[in-house]
Design an enzyme around this catalytic site. Structure first.
Site, PDB file in Angstrom:
ATOM      1  N   ASP A   1       0.960  -1.022   0.054  1.00 29.47           N
ATOM      2  CA  ASP A   1       0.047   0.047   0.186  1.00 29.47           C
ATOM      3  C   ASP A   1       1.032   1.398   0.111  1.00 29.47           C
ATOM      4  O   ASP A   1       1.813   1.459   0.604  1.00 29.47           O
ATOM      5  CB  ASP A   1      -1.003   0.026   1.060  1.00 29.47           C
ATOM      6  CG  ASP A   1      -2.242  -0.313   1.095  1.00 29.47           C
ATOM      7  OD1 ASP A   1      -2.727  -0.129  -0.188  1.00 29.47           O
ATOM      8  OD2 ASP A   1      -3.236  -0.411   1.974  1.00 29.47           O
TER       9      ASP A   1
ATOM     10  N   GLU B   1     -14.082  -1.653  -2.168  1.00 32.59           N
ATOM     11  CA  GLU B   1     -14.374  -1.590  -0.583  1.00 32.59           C
ATOM     12  C   GLU B   1     -15.596  -0.884  -0.304  1.00 32.59           C
ATOM     13  O   GLU B   1     -15.855   0.111  -0.700  1.00 32.59           O
ATOM     14  CB  GLU B   1     -13.176  -1.085   0.232  1.00 32.59           C
ATOM     15  CG  GLU B   1     -13.384  -1.178   1.593  1.00 32.59           C
ATOM     16  CD  GLU B   1     -12.339  -0.862   2.542  1.00 32.59           C
ATOM     17  OE1 GLU B   1     -10.982  -0.672   2.166  1.00 32.59           O
ATOM     18  OE2 GLU B   1     -12.401  -0.898   3.677  1.00 32.59           O
TER      19      GLU B   1
END
Ligand code: KIV
Length: 269
Positions: free
Chosen positions: A88, A187
Protein backbone atom coordinates in the site's frame (compact mmCIF):
# COMPACT_ATOMS: atom_id res chain seq x y z
CA UNK A 1 13.65 -33.06 -5.46
CA UNK A 2 10.59 -30.80 -5.04
CA UNK A 3 10.39 -27.84 -7.40
CA UNK A 4 10.35 -24.33 -5.93
CA UNK A 5 6.87 -22.78 -6.33
CA UNK A 6 6.58 -20.40 -9.26
CA UNK A 7 6.10 -16.74 -8.39
CA UNK A 8 2.67 -15.45 -9.47
CA UNK A 9 2.55 -12.40 -11.70
CA UNK A 10 -0.11 -9.95 -12.76
CA UNK A 11 -0.63 -12.11 -15.88
CA UNK A 12 -1.74 -15.02 -13.66
CA UNK A 13 -4.14 -12.73 -11.83
CA UNK A 14 -5.65 -11.35 -15.03
CA UNK A 15 -5.94 -14.87 -16.47
CA UNK A 16 -7.93 -15.91 -13.40
CA UNK A 17 -10.60 -13.30 -14.19
CA UNK A 18 -10.73 -14.43 -17.82
CA UNK A 19 -11.18 -18.05 -16.67
CA UNK A 20 -13.69 -17.23 -13.93
CA UNK A 21 -11.38 -18.47 -11.14
CA UNK A 22 -11.83 -16.55 -7.88
CA UNK A 23 -8.78 -14.62 -6.65
CA UNK A 24 -7.80 -14.92 -2.97
CA UNK A 25 -6.07 -12.05 -1.19
CA UNK A 26 -5.17 -11.49 2.47
CA UNK A 27 -3.17 -8.82 4.23
CA UNK A 28 0.11 -9.65 5.95
CA UNK A 29 2.54 -7.45 7.81
CA UNK A 30 5.31 -9.83 8.86
CA UNK A 31 7.37 -12.88 7.94
CA UNK A 32 5.57 -15.68 9.83
CA UNK A 33 2.08 -14.77 8.62
CA UNK A 34 3.33 -14.27 5.07
CA UNK A 35 4.98 -17.72 5.11
CA UNK A 36 1.86 -19.46 6.38
CA UNK A 37 -0.53 -17.86 3.88
CA UNK A 38 1.92 -18.29 1.01
CA UNK A 39 2.31 -22.00 1.75
CA UNK A 40 -1.49 -22.27 1.94
CA UNK A 41 -1.64 -21.08 -1.67
CA UNK A 42 -3.01 -17.53 -1.34
CA UNK A 43 -2.88 -15.75 -4.72
CA UNK A 44 -1.88 -12.26 -3.58
CA UNK A 45 -0.68 -10.75 -0.30
CA UNK A 46 -1.36 -7.12 0.48
CA UNK A 47 0.95 -5.30 2.87
CA UNK A 48 -1.92 -3.01 3.77
CA UNK A 49 -1.68 0.33 5.51
CA UNK A 50 -4.33 -1.29 7.75
CA UNK A 51 -1.20 -2.18 9.72
CA UNK A 52 -1.69 1.27 11.27
CA UNK A 53 -4.83 -0.05 12.97
CA UNK A 54 -4.19 -3.75 13.55
CA UNK A 55 -0.45 -3.71 14.27
CA UNK A 56 0.30 -0.20 15.56
CA UNK A 57 -3.04 0.44 17.32
CA UNK A 58 -3.89 3.77 15.64
CA UNK A 59 -7.57 4.65 15.07
CA UNK A 60 -7.00 5.32 11.37
CA UNK A 61 -4.49 4.48 8.63
CA UNK A 62 -3.49 8.14 8.26
CA UNK A 63 -0.35 8.13 10.47
CA UNK A 64 1.31 5.25 8.58
CA UNK A 65 4.62 6.29 7.01
CA UNK A 66 6.68 5.17 4.01
CA UNK A 67 9.37 3.86 6.40
CA UNK A 68 6.79 1.65 8.14
CA UNK A 69 5.46 0.35 4.82
CA UNK A 70 9.01 -0.44 3.67
CA UNK A 71 9.88 -2.26 6.91
CA UNK A 72 6.74 -4.42 6.82
CA UNK A 73 6.99 -5.03 3.06
CA UNK A 74 10.53 -6.39 3.41
CA UNK A 75 9.45 -8.70 6.24
CA UNK A 76 6.53 -10.06 4.19
CA UNK A 77 8.54 -10.49 1.01
CA UNK A 78 11.12 -12.60 2.88
CA UNK A 79 8.34 -15.07 3.73
CA UNK A 80 6.85 -15.40 0.25
CA UNK A 81 7.77 -17.82 -2.51
CA UNK A 82 4.70 -17.80 -4.71
CA UNK A 83 2.09 -15.11 -3.97
CA UNK A 84 2.15 -11.74 -5.71
CA UNK A 85 2.99 -9.09 -3.08
CA UNK A 86 1.31 -5.67 -3.22
CA UNK A 87 2.35 -2.80 -0.94
CA UNK A 88 0.00 0.00 0.00
CA UNK A 89 1.08 3.56 -0.66
CA UNK A 90 0.42 5.34 2.65
CA UNK A 91 -1.36 8.67 3.07
CA UNK A 92 0.66 11.63 1.72
CA UNK A 93 3.05 9.39 -0.22
CA UNK A 94 1.24 9.98 -3.53
CA UNK A 95 -1.34 12.76 -3.15
CA UNK A 96 0.95 15.81 -3.11
CA UNK A 97 2.68 15.62 -6.47
CA UNK A 98 3.54 13.20 -9.22
CA UNK A 99 7.27 13.06 -8.63
CA UNK A 100 6.68 12.15 -4.98
CA UNK A 101 4.22 9.48 -6.04
CA UNK A 102 6.61 8.00 -8.60
CA UNK A 103 9.57 7.98 -6.21
CA UNK A 104 7.56 6.41 -3.36
CA UNK A 105 6.04 3.75 -5.63
CA UNK A 106 9.55 2.97 -6.86
CA UNK A 107 10.85 2.67 -3.29
CA UNK A 108 8.18 0.10 -2.40
CA UNK A 109 9.40 -2.00 -5.34
CA UNK A 110 13.14 -1.36 -5.02
CA UNK A 111 13.57 -1.24 -1.23
CA UNK A 112 10.40 -3.04 -0.12
CA UNK A 113 10.59 -5.87 -2.64
CA UNK A 114 6.90 -5.68 -3.61
CA UNK A 115 5.73 -6.52 -7.15
CA UNK A 116 2.92 -3.96 -7.20
CA UNK A 117 1.60 -0.94 -5.31
CA UNK A 118 -1.93 0.04 -4.33
CA UNK A 119 -3.36 3.57 -4.27
CA UNK A 120 -6.74 4.82 -3.08
CA UNK A 121 -8.88 6.98 -5.37
CA UNK A 122 -10.72 7.01 -8.67
CA UNK A 123 -10.86 9.66 -11.40
CA UNK A 124 -8.97 12.08 -9.15
CA UNK A 125 -5.97 9.76 -8.86
CA UNK A 126 -6.00 8.30 -12.41
CA UNK A 127 -3.15 10.55 -13.68
CA UNK A 128 -1.00 9.34 -10.76
CA UNK A 129 -1.79 5.70 -11.55
CA UNK A 130 -0.85 6.32 -15.19
CA UNK A 131 2.46 7.95 -14.22
CA UNK A 132 3.40 5.00 -11.99
CA UNK A 133 2.33 2.42 -14.59
CA UNK A 134 4.51 4.25 -17.13
CA UNK A 135 7.46 3.45 -14.85
CA UNK A 136 6.56 -0.24 -15.38
CA UNK A 137 5.27 -0.57 -11.84
CA UNK A 138 2.05 -2.61 -11.63
CA UNK A 139 -0.74 -0.76 -9.82
CA UNK A 140 -3.85 -1.91 -8.00
CA UNK A 141 -6.59 0.73 -7.62
CA UNK A 142 -8.86 1.04 -4.58
CA UNK A 143 -12.27 2.74 -4.72
CA UNK A 144 -15.44 2.97 -2.63
CA UNK A 145 -14.84 3.14 1.11
CA UNK A 146 -11.27 4.40 1.01
CA UNK A 147 -9.95 4.56 4.59
CA UNK A 148 -7.47 7.37 3.84
CA UNK A 149 -10.52 9.56 3.06
CA UNK A 150 -12.18 8.90 6.43
CA UNK A 151 -12.56 12.59 7.24
CA UNK A 152 -14.25 13.40 3.90
CA UNK A 153 -16.58 10.39 4.24
CA UNK A 154 -17.45 11.27 7.86
CA UNK A 155 -16.53 7.78 9.09
CA UNK A 156 -16.25 4.27 7.70
CA UNK A 157 -19.51 4.32 5.74
CA UNK A 158 -20.78 2.23 2.85
CA UNK A 159 -20.31 4.24 -0.36
CA UNK A 160 -22.43 4.26 -3.52
CA UNK A 161 -25.88 3.84 -2.00
CA UNK A 162 -27.22 6.96 -3.74
CA UNK A 163 -27.54 6.90 -7.55
CA UNK A 164 -25.20 9.83 -8.09
CA UNK A 165 -22.50 8.23 -5.90
CA UNK A 166 -22.96 4.89 -7.65
CA UNK A 167 -22.53 6.56 -11.07
CA UNK A 168 -19.36 8.22 -9.83
CA UNK A 169 -17.96 4.90 -8.56
CA UNK A 170 -18.56 3.25 -11.93
CA UNK A 171 -16.75 6.19 -13.57
CA UNK A 172 -13.95 5.84 -11.00
CA UNK A 173 -13.54 2.14 -11.74
CA UNK A 174 -13.35 2.80 -15.47
CA UNK A 175 -10.84 5.62 -14.96
CA UNK A 176 -8.61 3.38 -12.83
CA UNK A 177 -8.73 0.67 -15.51
CA UNK A 178 -8.06 3.18 -18.32
CA UNK A 179 -5.07 4.54 -16.37
CA UNK A 180 -3.48 1.09 -16.49
CA UNK A 181 -4.22 -0.54 -13.12
CA UNK A 182 -4.16 -4.34 -13.38
CA UNK A 183 -6.80 -4.85 -10.66
CA UNK A 184 -9.01 -2.75 -8.43
CA UNK A 185 -10.18 -3.16 -4.83
CA UNK A 186 -13.86 -2.38 -4.29
CA UNK A 187 -14.40 -1.65 -0.61
CA UNK A 188 -17.67 -1.09 1.26
CA UNK A 189 -20.10 -0.75 -1.63
CA UNK A 190 -23.47 -2.43 -2.30
CA UNK A 191 -23.17 -5.92 -3.81
CA UNK A 192 -25.32 -4.97 -6.83
CA UNK A 193 -23.03 -2.04 -7.69
CA UNK A 194 -19.93 -4.24 -7.29
CA UNK A 195 -21.53 -6.77 -9.67
CA UNK A 196 -22.16 -4.01 -12.23
CA UNK A 197 -18.58 -2.67 -11.94
CA UNK A 198 -17.12 -6.19 -12.18
CA UNK A 199 -19.09 -6.83 -15.38
CA UNK A 200 -18.03 -3.48 -16.86
CA UNK A 201 -14.27 -3.99 -16.35
CA UNK A 202 -11.77 -6.29 -18.02
CA UNK A 203 -9.41 -6.08 -15.01
CA UNK A 204 -10.23 -8.13 -11.88
CA UNK A 205 -12.18 -6.58 -9.03
CA UNK A 206 -11.15 -7.59 -5.51
CA UNK A 207 -13.97 -7.04 -3.03
CA UNK A 208 -14.00 -6.26 0.66
CA UNK A 209 -17.53 -5.66 1.87
CA UNK A 210 -18.64 -5.63 -1.78
CA UNK A 211 -20.54 -8.91 -2.13
CA UNK A 212 -19.81 -12.24 -3.73
CA UNK A 213 -19.74 -11.24 -7.39
CA UNK A 214 -16.32 -9.58 -7.37
CA UNK A 215 -13.56 -11.50 -9.14
CA UNK A 216 -11.76 -12.01 -5.83
CA UNK A 217 -11.93 -11.20 -2.13
CA UNK A 218 -9.52 -9.54 0.29
CA UNK A 219 -9.72 -9.39 4.10
CA UNK A 220 -7.45 -8.24 6.88
CA UNK A 221 -5.73 -11.30 8.40
CA UNK A 222 -6.19 -10.07 11.98
CA UNK A 223 -9.95 -9.81 11.37
CA UNK A 224 -10.45 -13.32 9.98
CA UNK A 225 -8.36 -14.88 12.75
CA UNK A 226 -10.07 -12.99 15.57
CA UNK A 227 -6.86 -11.18 16.50
CA UNK A 228 -8.30 -7.69 16.68
CA UNK A 229 -11.39 -7.27 18.83
CA UNK A 230 -11.43 -3.49 18.40
CA UNK A 231 -13.51 -3.51 15.20
CA UNK A 232 -15.90 -6.09 13.81
CA UNK A 233 -17.25 -4.87 10.48
CA UNK A 234 -20.30 -6.70 9.06
CA UNK A 235 -18.31 -7.93 6.04
CA UNK A 236 -15.78 -9.86 8.14
CA UNK A 237 -16.18 -13.59 8.67
CA UNK A 238 -14.14 -14.91 11.57
CA UNK A 239 -12.50 -18.16 10.47
CA UNK A 240 -10.58 -18.85 13.71
CA UNK A 241 -10.20 -17.63 17.30
CA UNK A 242 -6.47 -17.07 17.48
CA UNK A 243 -6.78 -14.54 20.34
CA UNK A 244 -8.26 -17.30 22.48
CA UNK A 245 -5.42 -19.68 21.62
CA UNK A 246 -2.77 -17.03 22.33
CA UNK A 247 -4.42 -16.08 25.60
CA UNK A 248 -4.55 -19.72 26.69
CA UNK A 249 -0.85 -20.18 25.90
CA UNK A 250 0.10 -17.05 27.86
CA UNK A 251 -2.10 -18.03 30.83
CA UNK A 252 -0.43 -21.46 30.92
CA UNK A 253 3.05 -19.89 30.74
CA UNK A 254 2.30 -17.55 33.65
CA UNK A 255 0.98 -20.42 35.77
CA UNK A 256 4.01 -22.63 34.99
CA UNK A 257 6.52 -19.88 35.82
CA UNK A 258 4.72 -18.85 39.03
CA UNK A 259 4.53 -22.49 40.15
CA UNK A 260 8.16 -23.16 39.28
CA UNK A 261 7.21 -25.97 36.88
CA UNK A 262 8.88 -24.18 33.96
CA UNK A 263 11.68 -24.54 32.98
CA UNK A 264 11.85 -28.28 33.56
CA UNK A 265 14.95 -30.46 33.32
CA UNK A 266 14.29 -30.93 29.59
CA UNK A 267 14.58 -27.14 29.05
CA UNK A 268 17.70 -26.74 31.15
CA UNK A 269 21.42 -27.26 30.43
O1 KIV B 1 -4.96 -1.55 4.08
C1 KIV B 1 -5.61 -2.57 3.79
O2 KIV B 1 -5.49 -3.61 4.44
C2 KIV B 1 -6.49 -2.49 2.64
C3 KIV B 1 -7.42 -3.64 2.39
C4 KIV B 1 -8.28 -3.97 3.50
C5 KIV B 1 -8.13 -3.54 1.11
O3 KIV B 1 -6.47 -1.55 1.93
Amino acid sequence: MTEAPRKKTLLDIQRMKAQGEKITVLTAYDYPFARIMDSAGIDMILVGDSLGSVVAGYDTTLPVTMDEMLYHSRAVVRGVASALVISDMPFLSYQVDLSDAKRNAGRLIKEGGAQAVKLEGGENIAPTIRAIVEMDIPVVGHIGLTPQSIHRMGGYRVQGRQEEQARQLLADAKAVEAAGAFAVVLEGIPAALAREITAALTIPTIGIGAGVDCDGQVLVIHDILGLCEKYSPKFVKRFADVSGTIRQGIDDYIVDVKQGSFPGDEHSF
